[in-house]
Motif scaffolding. Structure first.
Motif, short mmCIF file in Angstrom:
data_model
loop_
_atom_site.label_atom_id
_atom_site.label_comp_id
_atom_site.label_asym_id
_atom_site.label_seq_id
_atom_site.Cartn_x
_atom_site.Cartn_y
_atom_site.Cartn_z
N GLY A 1 -11.64 27.73 47.60
CA GLY A 1 -12.18 28.06 48.91
C GLY A 1 -13.60 28.59 48.85
N VAL A 2 -13.88 29.42 47.86
CA VAL A 2 -15.22 29.97 47.70
C VAL A 2 -16.23 28.84 47.49
CG1 VAL A 2 -16.71 31.34 46.18
CG2 VAL A 2 -14.48 32.22 46.88
N TRP A 3 -15.90 27.91 46.62
CA TRP A 3 -16.85 26.82 46.34
C TRP A 3 -16.97 25.87 47.51
CZ3 TRP A 3 -20.54 27.35 43.18
CH2 TRP A 3 -20.39 28.16 42.06
N ALA A 4 -15.88 25.61 48.21
CA ALA A 4 -15.95 24.73 49.38
C ALA A 4 -16.84 25.33 50.46
CB ALA A 4 -14.54 24.48 49.93
N PHE B 1 -11.30 26.41 35.27
CA PHE B 1 -9.91 26.07 35.02
C PHE B 1 -9.82 24.77 34.21
CE2 PHE B 1 -10.08 28.42 38.99
CZ PHE B 1 -9.12 29.40 38.78
N ILE B 2 -8.83 24.68 33.39
CA ILE B 2 -8.58 23.46 32.62
C ILE B 2 -7.62 22.61 33.43
CG2 ILE B 2 -7.64 22.50 30.49
CD1 ILE B 2 -8.43 25.19 29.15
N LEU B 3 -8.12 21.51 33.95
CA LEU B 3 -7.33 20.64 34.80
C LEU B 3 -7.47 19.19 34.34
CD1 LEU B 3 -8.41 22.10 38.25
CD2 LEU B 3 -6.21 22.47 37.10
N PRO B 4 -6.44 18.40 34.49
CA PRO B 4 -6.56 16.97 34.17
C PRO B 4 -7.33 16.26 35.27
CG PRO B 4 -4.38 17.41 35.05
CD PRO B 4 -5.08 18.75 34.92
N PRO B 5 -7.95 15.14 34.95
CA PRO B 5 -8.68 14.38 35.98
C PRO B 5 -7.80 14.01 37.18
CG PRO B 5 -9.19 13.54 33.80
CD PRO B 5 -8.09 14.54 33.63
N SER B 6 -6.51 13.89 36.96
CA SER B 6 -5.61 13.53 38.05
C SER B 6 -5.50 14.64 39.11
CB SER B 6 -4.22 13.21 37.50
OG SER B 6 -3.68 14.35 36.83
N ALA B 7 -5.94 15.84 38.81
CA ALA B 7 -5.87 16.96 39.75
C ALA B 7 -7.04 16.95 40.74
CB ALA B 7 -5.85 18.29 39.00
N LYS B 8 -8.02 16.11 40.52
CA LYS B 8 -9.21 16.10 41.37
C LYS B 8 -8.87 15.88 42.84
CE LYS B 8 -13.77 14.00 41.91
NZ LYS B 8 -14.74 13.05 41.35
N LYS B 9 -8.01 14.92 43.12
CA LYS B 9 -7.65 14.62 44.51
C LYS B 9 -7.00 15.84 45.18
CE LYS B 9 -5.17 11.25 47.32
NZ LYS B 9 -4.38 10.01 47.31
N TRP C 1 -15.82 19.99 42.48
CA TRP C 1 -14.87 19.67 41.41
C TRP C 1 -15.38 20.18 40.06
CZ3 TRP C 1 -10.29 18.82 39.70
CH2 TRP C 1 -10.06 18.11 38.54
N GLU C 2 -16.65 19.95 39.79
CA GLU C 2 -17.24 20.39 38.52
C GLU C 2 -17.21 21.92 38.41
OE1 GLU C 2 -21.07 18.53 38.44
OE2 GLU C 2 -20.20 16.52 38.31
N CYS C 3 -17.47 22.62 39.49
CA CYS C 3 -17.42 24.09 39.47
C CYS C 3 -16.00 24.58 39.18
CB CYS C 3 -17.92 24.66 40.79
SG CYS C 3 -19.69 24.44 41.05
N ILE C 4 -15.02 23.91 39.73
CA ILE C 4 -13.62 24.28 39.48
C ILE C 4 -13.28 24.04 38.01
CG2 ILE C 4 -11.20 23.81 40.09
CD1 ILE C 4 -12.94 25.17 42.33
N LEU C 5 -13.79 22.95 37.47
CA LEU C 5 -13.51 22.63 36.06
C LEU C 5 -14.15 23.63 35.10
CD1 LEU C 5 -13.78 18.73 35.88
CD2 LEU C 5 -11.72 20.16 35.81
N VAL D 1 -7.32 19.03 44.30
CA VAL D 1 -8.30 20.10 44.42
C VAL D 1 -9.23 19.83 45.61
CG1 VAL D 1 -10.34 21.12 43.32
CG2 VAL D 1 -8.21 20.85 42.02
N LEU D 2 -9.70 18.61 45.75
CA LEU D 2 -10.62 18.30 46.85
C LEU D 2 -9.91 18.29 48.20
CD1 LEU D 2 -12.99 15.69 45.22
CD2 LEU D 2 -13.34 18.13 45.58
N ARG D 3 -8.64 17.94 48.23
CA ARG D 3 -7.88 18.04 49.47
C ARG D 3 -7.76 19.51 49.88
NH1 ARG D 3 -2.85 15.63 48.38
NH2 ARG D 3 -3.86 13.63 48.71
N SER D 4 -7.49 20.36 48.92
CA SER D 4 -7.41 21.80 49.19
C SER D 4 -8.76 22.34 49.64
CB SER D 4 -6.94 22.53 47.93
OG SER D 4 -6.88 23.91 48.15
N ALA D 5 -9.83 21.88 49.01
CA ALA D 5 -11.18 22.31 49.39
C ALA D 5 -11.48 21.91 50.83
CB ALA D 5 -12.22 21.72 48.44
N GLY D 6 -11.09 20.71 51.21
CA GLY D 6 -11.31 20.25 52.58
C GLY D 6 -10.56 21.09 53.59
N GLN D 7 -9.33 21.43 53.26
CA GLN D 7 -8.53 22.27 54.16
C GLN D 7 -9.17 23.65 54.31
OE1 GLN D 7 -4.50 22.87 52.91
NE2 GLN D 7 -4.08 24.32 54.53
N LYS D 8 -9.60 24.23 53.22
CA LYS D 8 -10.22 25.56 53.26
C LYS D 8 -11.55 25.53 54.00
CE LYS D 8 -7.74 27.18 49.26
NZ LYS D 8 -6.56 26.56 49.83
#
Length: 114
Positions: free
Chosen positions: A6-9, A39-47, A32-36, A49-56
């Motif tokens: 939310g902070v980054w969004a 946090f250690i996340l797989p590339p599959s988590a990008k969608k 996405w890059e700031c979140i990475l 994370v960005l969906r959550s960013a959009g909601q926030k």
């Protein structure tokens, strides 16, 4: 992690964009890059994370509208600048956002939503 998203969004995506779909992919990739970096996340988590960013981001815009714009619509001097705790919002972005939120079209749609 959700708070961090939310902070980054809020700080990276300009509030004057009409919708999250209108936010450039370059901006979304920066979020996405700031979140990475934190946090250690797989590339599959990008969608997810960005969906959550959009909601926030949408929730943030809604809170700005109801708390800081519509509450002061009769006090243009208060609306001239974003609040101090939103110093990361550029003045030009704030001005565009306020004009949009004060437009008759938006106010009619907002009243219908209540």
């Amino acid at each position: 992690m959700q708070f961090y998203i939310g902070v980054w969004a809020r700080s990276k995506a300009p509030i004057w964009h009409y919708s999250w779909k209108c936010v450039p992919d370059e901006t979304k990739n920066k979020i996405w890059e700031c979140i990475l970096l934190a946090f250690i996340l797989p590339p599959s988590a990008k969608k997810m994370v960005l969906r959550s960013a959009g909601q926030k981001w949408r929730e943030f815009k809604s809170r700005l509208t109801t708390t800081y714009i519509l509450s002061y619509r009769d006090q243009p001097e208060v609306l001239a600048y974003p609040r101090a705790h939103f110093s990361y919002i550029e003045k030009s972005h704030w001005d565009i956002f306020v004009v949009d939120r004060m437009s008759p079209e938006f106010l009619v749609c907002f009243q219908l939503a209540l």
